[in-house]
Motif scaffolding. Structure first.
Motif, PDB file in Angstrom:
ATOM      1  N   ALA A  89      72.518 -14.077  60.996  1.00 39.60           N
ATOM      2  CA  ALA A  89      71.974 -12.916  61.702  1.00 39.60           C
ATOM      3  C   ALA A  89      71.369 -13.348  63.046  1.00 39.60           C
ATOM      4  CB  ALA A  89      70.926 -12.223  60.842  1.00 39.60           C
ATOM      5  N   VAL A  90      71.968 -12.848  64.109  1.00 41.93           N
ATOM      6  CA  VAL A  90      71.568 -13.273  65.456  1.00 41.93           C
ATOM      7  C   VAL A  90      70.085 -13.001  65.712  1.00 41.93           C
ATOM      8  CG1 VAL A  90      71.910 -12.808  67.913  1.00 41.93           C
ATOM      9  CG2 VAL A  90      73.884 -12.982  66.394  1.00 41.93           C
ATOM     10  N   GLY A  91      69.621 -11.785  65.395  1.00 43.27           N
ATOM     11  CA  GLY A  91      68.229 -11.426  65.665  1.00 43.27           C
ATOM     12  C   GLY A  91      67.267 -12.314  64.880  1.00 43.27           C
ATOM     13  N   ASN A 217      75.749  -5.547  61.390  1.00 42.98           N
ATOM     14  CA  ASN A 217      76.930  -5.305  62.214  1.00 42.98           C
ATOM     15  C   ASN A 217      77.322  -3.834  62.265  1.00 42.98           C
ATOM     16  OD1 ASN A 217      77.694  -8.321  60.814  1.00 42.98           O
ATOM     17  ND2 ASN A 217      77.591  -8.120  63.029  1.00 42.98           N
ATOM     18  N   LEU A 218      78.065  -3.520  63.307  1.00 49.99           N
ATOM     19  CA  LEU A 218      78.394  -2.129  63.612  1.00 49.99           C
ATOM     20  C   LEU A 218      79.080  -1.398  62.444  1.00 49.99           C
ATOM     21  CD1 LEU A 218      78.669   0.195  65.661  1.00 49.99           C
ATOM     22  CD2 LEU A 218      80.771  -0.872  66.461  1.00 49.99           C
ATOM     23  N   LEU A 219      80.174  -1.955  61.927  1.00 46.57           N
ATOM     24  CA  LEU A 219      80.933  -1.193  60.924  1.00 46.57           C
ATOM     25  C   LEU A 219      80.179  -0.999  59.608  1.00 46.57           C
ATOM     26  CD1 LEU A 219      84.680  -2.043  61.500  1.00 46.57           C
ATOM     27  CD2 LEU A 219      83.594   0.194  61.578  1.00 46.57           C
ATOM     28  N   PRO A 220      79.538  -2.049  59.056  1.00 53.58           N
ATOM     29  CA  PRO A 220      78.739  -1.804  57.848  1.00 53.58           C
ATOM     30  C   PRO A 220      77.623  -0.767  58.074  1.00 53.58           C
ATOM     31  CG  PRO A 220      79.076  -4.146  58.160  1.00 53.58           C
ATOM     32  CD  PRO A 220      79.643  -3.472  59.368  1.00 53.58           C
ATOM     33  N   LEU A 221      77.069  -0.732  59.287  1.00 53.98           N
ATOM     34  CA  LEU A 221      76.040   0.269  59.577  1.00 53.98           C
ATOM     35  C   LEU A 221      76.663   1.666  59.614  1.00 53.98           C
ATOM     36  CD1 LEU A 221      74.005  -1.712  62.249  1.00 53.98           C
ATOM     37  CD2 LEU A 221      73.087  -0.817  60.097  1.00 53.98           C
ATOM     38  N   LEU A 222      77.826   1.769  60.244  1.00 56.00           N
ATOM     39  CA  LEU A 222      78.525   3.064  60.289  1.00 56.00           C
ATOM     40  C   LEU A 222      78.885   3.527  58.872  1.00 56.00           C
ATOM     41  CD1 LEU A 222      81.158   3.096  63.180  1.00 56.00           C
ATOM     42  CD2 LEU A 222      79.459   4.870  62.650  1.00 56.00           C
ATOM     43  N   VAL A 235      73.663   3.764  69.140  1.00 57.05           N
ATOM     44  CA  VAL A 235      74.624   3.076  70.013  1.00 57.05           C
ATOM     45  C   VAL A 235      73.816   2.293  71.042  1.00 57.05           C
ATOM     46  CG1 VAL A 235      76.443   3.394  71.719  1.00 57.05           C
ATOM     47  CG2 VAL A 235      76.369   4.868  69.687  1.00 57.05           C
ATOM     48  N   PHE A 236      73.981   0.973  71.002  1.00 55.95           N
ATOM     49  CA  PHE A 236      73.147   0.128  71.850  1.00 55.95           C
ATOM     50  C   PHE A 236      73.675   0.052  73.280  1.00 55.95           C
ATOM     51  CE2 PHE A 236      72.102  -2.233  67.689  1.00 55.95           C
ATOM     52  CZ  PHE A 236      71.024  -1.393  67.435  1.00 55.95           C
ATOM     53  N   GLY A 237      73.390   1.071  74.056  1.00 59.25           N
ATOM     54  CA  GLY A 237      73.715   1.058  75.481  1.00 59.25           C
ATOM     55  C   GLY A 237      75.018   1.765  75.809  1.00 59.25           C
ATOM     56  N   THR A 246      80.238   1.815  76.752  1.00 55.91           N
ATOM     57  CA  THR A 246      79.742   1.032  75.602  1.00 55.91           C
ATOM     58  C   THR A 246      80.458  -0.326  75.562  1.00 55.91           C
ATOM     59  OG1 THR A 246      81.320   2.004  74.014  1.00 55.91           O
ATOM     60  CG2 THR A 246      79.210   3.141  74.310  1.00 55.91           C
ATOM     61  N   ALA A 247      79.855  -1.265  74.821  1.00 63.40           N
ATOM     62  CA  ALA A 247      80.319  -2.653  74.872  1.00 63.40           C
ATOM     63  C   ALA A 247      81.636  -2.851  74.103  1.00 63.40           C
ATOM     64  CB  ALA A 247      79.235  -3.564  74.302  1.00 63.40           C
ATOM     65  N   ILE A 248      82.377  -3.856  74.537  1.00 59.04           N
ATOM     66  CA  ILE A 248      83.733  -4.088  74.021  1.00 59.04           C
ATOM     67  C   ILE A 248      83.746  -5.307  73.102  1.00 59.04           C
ATOM     68  CG2 ILE A 248      86.128  -4.555  74.704  1.00 59.04           C
ATOM     69  CD1 ILE A 248      85.250  -3.467  77.544  1.00 59.04           C
ATOM     70  N   ARG A 310      70.128  -0.816  75.369  1.00 57.27           N
ATOM     71  CA  ARG A 310      70.954  -1.995  75.070  1.00 57.27           C
ATOM     72  C   ARG A 310      70.207  -2.898  74.090  1.00 57.27           C
ATOM     73  NH1 ARG A 310      73.779  -4.622  80.397  1.00 57.27           N
ATOM     74  NH2 ARG A 310      74.776  -2.735  81.197  1.00 57.27           N
ATOM     75  N   ARG A 311      70.947  -3.598  73.231  1.00 50.43           N
ATOM     76  CA  ARG A 311      70.329  -4.584  72.335  1.00 50.43           C
ATOM     77  C   ARG A 311      70.220  -5.906  73.087  1.00 50.43           C
ATOM     78  NH1 ARG A 311      73.379  -5.701  66.728  1.00 50.43           N
ATOM     79  NH2 ARG A 311      74.907  -6.563  68.178  1.00 50.43           N
ATOM     80  N   GLN A 312      69.063  -6.549  72.987  1.00 54.07           N
ATOM     81  CA  GLN A 312      68.851  -7.798  73.727  1.00 54.07           C
ATOM     82  C   GLN A 312      69.892  -8.836  73.313  1.00 54.07           C
ATOM     83  OE1 GLN A 312      65.133  -9.756  73.074  1.00 54.07           O
ATOM     84  NE2 GLN A 312      65.326 -10.882  74.980  1.00 54.07           N
TER      85      GLN A 312
END
Ligand code: NAD
Ligand code: WQD
Length: 366
Positions: A89-91, A217-222, A235-237, A246-248, A310-312
């Motif tokens: 986990a990055v954070g 992560n994005l998909l498990p959260l969705l 949506v982070f930014g 949005t980010a790619i 945006r997420r840091q």
């Protein structure tokens, strides 16, 4: 006929479990070690349900070298290692960096020491696209090729690039030592697999990602939004320089990713290349809004979201140039983003409690 034996660290985790399945299907013998920090033992039953073969399993911590030694001693036929076990986990890695270095870096030292002791020479390592950091800081590096200079911008990523160096230096020294002793040293090889964004689940609906605690992560959260465990997606930014702001990212189906490990292992065994890095990605970039649309389509209804800051530490674009893996590993993604969304939804809808529930009967009978 068994073609080889593989020790899979972190093999009850998300990517490890799918790779264990791919290995068994390809007639490798599989020995899994995992301390179940972020996974469930039930995954061993699911692997057996899908493959008809049961991997050996040891509940142990990879930082416990004596415990690893024992596994190598009990399975003297192990001739390869695929190393997934890590904290990811990055954070969190910014909050407890010592723990990240202890598990990811010291755990890898412990594993390599045990491999050296038992003369096991091939290692496939779970690296990450995060080692590139922000590739847009260089001209012409999107999509990202392996020769893009690495420069991780978070603690987790630095543990991954450190282990890449560790493996590179270890394999090089083992080859050197063998040469000095008049031997070839070709048995020492490493594959550094830089995955982009893994996604999806098994199309059977009985195996998928089962993170303990809050997903990152994005998909498990969705998916949690879709089953009502979460009110909406943040949506982070939406002010990035992309088509919709949005980010790619480059999302890759976990079945394709698992097959990439098999191909990389086979490459090490056939070509004895020393250490090489390969990107495992599709080469296709998708924005956060693309993903919301694709997953909403799989679910059959619009999913609520709200644009936030945006997420840091996030970067604009992490899309792979997968040409090297296409050519050398004879590997490319075969499944689409839409497949990943469909499979993830099937897994989520029918297993809202993940591995804490019986596998859905209708899928077992199918
Ligand atoms: P995961 O958390 O599902 O799997 C990791 C496994 O390692 C878990 O089963 C966990 O219990 C185990 N583990 C953790 N610490 C351990 C220890 N000290 N001893 C033994 N086992 C331990 O994660 P995943 O998504 O399957 O990731 C697998 C690997 O791929 C990791 O190394 C991760 O850093 C890397 N990776 C993941 C992604 C991603 O987005 N999922 C992307 C790039 C790279
Ligand atoms: C994807 C996109 C977010 C959550 C991370 C690690 C990387 C690798 C894969 C391990 C980003 C956006 C996300 C949310 C959002 N893991 N997002 N709302 O950050 O690309 O990569 O996982 O190696 O190392 O850094 O993946 O799924 O967190 O985010 O808008 O609630 O979705 O900003 O653009 P990421 P992710």
């Amino acid at each position: 006929m068994v073609v080889g034996s593989v020790l899979v660290t972190g093999g009850t985790g998300y990517i490890g479990s799918f790779t264990a399945l791919a290995l068994l299907d390809a007639d490798y013998k599989v020995v899994i070690v995992d301390n179940l920090y972020n996974s469930s033992k039930e995954v061993i039953n699911r692997i057996e349900l899908l493959s008809g073969k049961r991997p050996s399993f040891y509940e142990l911590d990879i930082t416990d070298q004596a415990a690893l030694d024992k596994v190598f001693e009990e399975h003297p036929d192990i001739d390869n290692v695929i190393h997934f076990a890590a904290l990811k986990a990055v954070g969190e890695s910014a909050v407890i960096p010592l723990e990240y270095y202890r598990v990811n870096v010291y755990g890898s030292i412990s594993l390599l020491t045990s491999m050296k002791k038992h003369n096991v020479g091939n290692i496939v390592f779970s690296s990450s696209a995060t080692v590139y950091g922000d590739a847009t800081r260089f001209p012409n590096m999107i999509p990202i090729p392996e020769h893009c200079p690495i420069g991780p911008n978070n603690t987790y990523g630095r543990t991954k690039s450190t282990v890449e160096s560790l493996i590179t230096d270890f394999i090089s020294s083992e080859r050197g030592n063998a040469n000095k002793a008049g031997k070839s040293g070709e048995q020492w090889n490493g594959a550094l697999l830089r995955y982009f964004n893994p996604a999806g689940a098994h199309p059977s609906g009985i195996m998928g990602e089962n993170p303990l605690g809050v997903p990152n992560n994005l998909l498990p959260l969705l998916a949690q939004v879709a089953i009502g465990k979460r009110e909406k997606l943040l949506v982070f930014g939406d002010d990035y320089k992309s088509k919709d702001g949005t980010a790619i990212r480059d999302y890759i189906h976990v079945l394709d990713l698992a097959r990439g490990h098999l191909q990389a292992l086979n490459y090490l065994r056939e070509h004895q290349p020393g250490v090489k890095a390969w990107n495992l990605g599709s080469g296709r970039g998708s924005t956060v809004f693309d993903m919301i649309k694709a997953f909403s389509h799989a679910v059959g209804r619009d999913l609520p979201y709200q644009v936030a800051e945006r997420r840091q530490g996030d970067v604009l674009d992490l899309t792979a140039n997968p040409t090297l893996a296409n050519k050398e590993l004879n590997w490319k993604t075969e499944l689409t983003l839409e497949d990943a969304c469909t499979d993830l939804w099937k897994w989520t809808e029918h297993n809202p409690e993940g591995y804490n529930q019986e596998p859905p009967k209708e899928f077992l009978d199918a």
